[in-house]
Design a protein around this motif. Sequence first.
Motif, PDB file in Angstrom:
ATOM      1  N   ILE A  26      25.660 -18.112  15.543  1.00  0.00           N
ATOM      2  CA  ILE A  26      25.972 -17.834  14.140  1.00  0.00           C
ATOM      3  C   ILE A  26      27.107 -18.729  13.646  1.00  0.00           C
ATOM      4  N   GLY A  27      28.144 -18.895  14.454  1.00  0.00           N
ATOM      5  CA  GLY A  27      29.301 -19.671  14.020  1.00  0.00           C
ATOM      6  C   GLY A  27      29.168 -21.164  14.224  1.00  0.00           C
ATOM      7  N   LEU A  28      28.473 -21.581  15.298  1.00  0.00           N
ATOM      8  CA  LEU A  28      28.408 -23.006  15.611  1.00  0.00           C
ATOM      9  C   LEU A  28      27.448 -23.757  14.697  1.00  0.00           C
ATOM     10  N   ALA A  29      26.383 -23.112  14.234  1.00  0.00           N
ATOM     11  CA  ALA A  29      25.434 -23.785  13.338  1.00  0.00           C
ATOM     12  C   ALA A  29      26.132 -24.308  12.077  1.00  0.00           C
ATOM     13  N   PRO A  30      26.947 -23.501  11.365  1.00  0.00           N
ATOM     14  CA  PRO A  30      27.673 -24.056  10.214  1.00  0.00           C
ATOM     15  C   PRO A  30      28.677 -25.145  10.596  1.00  0.00           C
ATOM     16  N   LEU A  31      29.310 -25.048  11.771  1.00  0.00           N
ATOM     17  CA  LEU A  31      30.273 -26.075  12.168  1.00  0.00           C
ATOM     18  C   LEU A  31      29.571 -27.407  12.446  1.00  0.00           C
ATOM     19  N   VAL A  32      28.398 -27.345  13.074  1.00  0.00           N
ATOM     20  CA  VAL A  32      27.629 -28.568  13.280  1.00  0.00           C
ATOM     21  C   VAL A  32      27.201 -29.144  11.931  1.00  0.00           C
ATOM     22  N   ALA A  33      26.831 -28.265  10.999  1.00  0.00           N
ATOM     23  CA  ALA A  33      26.465 -28.721   9.655  1.00  0.00           C
ATOM     24  C   ALA A  33      27.652 -29.389   8.961  1.00  0.00           C
ATOM     25  N   ILE A  34      28.852 -28.838   9.150  1.00  0.00           N
ATOM     26  CA  ILE A  34      30.054 -29.434   8.563  1.00  0.00           C
ATOM     27  C   ILE A  34      30.309 -30.813   9.170  1.00  0.00           C
ATOM     28  N   MET A  35      30.168 -30.934  10.487  1.00  0.00           N
ATOM     29  CA  MET A  35      30.363 -32.235  11.140  1.00  0.00           C
ATOM     30  C   MET A  35      29.387 -33.271  10.591  1.00  0.00           C
TER      31      MET A  35
END
Length: 497
Positions: A26-35
Motif C-alpha cells: 500500500i505504501g511503496l506503490a505511491p513512493l515508486v510512483a513518486i520516484m
Amino acid sequence: MDPLDLARLQFGATTVYHFIFVPLTIGLAPLVAIMQTIWVVTGNERWLRLTKFFGKLLLINFAIGVATGIVQEFQFGMNWSEYSRFVGDVFGAPLAMEALAAFFVESTFLGLWIFGWDKLPKKIHLATIWAVALSTNLSAFFILAANSWMQHPVGAVWNEATGRAEMNDIGAVLTNSTLWAAFPHTITAAFLTAGTFVAGIAAWWMVRLVRAGQVDKARDVYRPAVVLGVVVMFLAGVGVALSGDQQAKLMFQQQPMKMSSAEALCETVDGASFSLLAIGDLSNSCEGVNHIIEIPGLTSFLASGDWSAPLPGVQDLQKQYEEKYGFTDDAGNPISYQPNLAITYWSFRLMIGFGLGSAALAVFAFWVTRRGRVSGSPWIGRLAIVALATPFLASSFGWVFTEMGRQPWVVAPNPSGVDGVWLLTQHGVSTVVSAGTVATSLIAFTLLYGVLAVFWYRLMHRYTIEGVADSERDHSPDNPDNHIDPDAAERPLSFAY
C-alpha cells in the motif's frame, strides 16, 4: 482443541502472515510512483534507477501478498460458514467492490507498468503506476469497510425469519464512522512502513558505499532515497498519531470493553492512568493486577480528550453486558464478555513501542544527511537494518489488538442501535467442519507459508544486496535516442525486470 479454537488459530495465523506484506504494498506503490514522477519531470537518471530498484521489490512483495490473501476468502466459506451465512448479504458487497473496482484495476495497470517500459510513452507509462498506487489504496478502503462493519455494524437490519443480517443502506456501510477512523490510520501506517523500508535500505547502502570509499555514488544515488524516506516517515508518523488518537476516542464510544482492556483496567476510575508495565494475573479474573510506571490520566485523555474523565472497568462492563445480552454457556452461567487482557494489554503497547523504531531511524537518518552530508557510521547501518522490521511488527500487533479486543464478538454490537445485528465468535464457526479437518489444513498452511517465507526473503535479500543499477537507459518510444523498430508491434511483450 475444539474446531472453534483451531479455526480461530488458523484465521489469526493466516491473517497476520498476510498482513505482513499488505502495508508495504500500500505504501511503496505511491513512493515508486513518486520516484518515477521525479524522473519524468527532471530527467535525472538516478530516479529512474531508484524506480526500477524499488519497483522490483514492490513486485515481489505484491506477488506473495496476492497468493496469501486468496486463502482468506476460502476460510469465510469453510471454517466460518455460519458467520458467512449471517453477514454475507452485507459483508459480500464491499469485498465484491474491492475485487471489481480496485483489484482488477490494480492488477491490470501493474501488468501495463511491468511490460510497458519500451511500449508506452513516458507519461502514459507513468499514469499506469499511479493507477496502481491509487487502486491499491482503494482496495484497502473496501477491505476496511468490511472489517469496520464487523466492529460497528450499520446500514443493516436483522431479519428474524431468515436469521441473517440484511443490508438496507450501502451508503451507511461506506460512510461508517469506524471506517473513516480506521482508513487514515491504516494508510498512514502503511506509508510509515514504506518510508522506513526505503530509508532503511538506502541508508544501509549509503553507509556501505561511504565505508568503501564510493562517497560520490552514496551522495548521488542513495542519499536522495534516504531523504525521501525520512520525509515520508515524518509526515506519516504525525498522521499515525493523529488518526490513532481519533480511533481511540471512537473506540471508547463504540467498544468501551476494548479500550478498558487495553489498559487492563479492572475497576471504574476517574482519570485513568496509562501504565508501561502491569504485573499480576491478567486473566479474566482480573485479580491482583498492579500497574507500574504510570502516566496519570493519559488513558482517559486517549479515550475522551479529558484527563480526569471516568473510564469504566472491565468488571463493571461485564455486568452491564450480562444484563443487556444475556448469553449463557452450556452450564447456564453468563459468558465472559472480556477479551484476553494479557493479549490486549501487551499488543497495544507493542504496537506503540515498535512504532518508535521508525521514529528513531527518521531522526538519526535526518541528522546524518542534513546539508548534503552522507555518513559511514556503522551504527546508522545497524539501525537501518533493525528498524526495517519495526513497522511491520507494529502493524501486526495493531491488528492483533483490534481483532482480539473485540472478542467474544465476531460482529460487535452497535451501542447506538441496529438491534439484533451482532454475532458471537462461537456462533460463527462451521457446524460441520471437524477439528481434524481444520488441524490438517492448519498444518498444511503453516508448512506452505513457511516455504513462501523462505522464497520471499531470499528474493528480497537477493535484489536488495544487488543495489541500484549503475545505469539505466530510457527505453520509452518517445525518447529520440531510441531507434523505432518497424517490427516492434509484432513482438510479444517482454518482462522489464
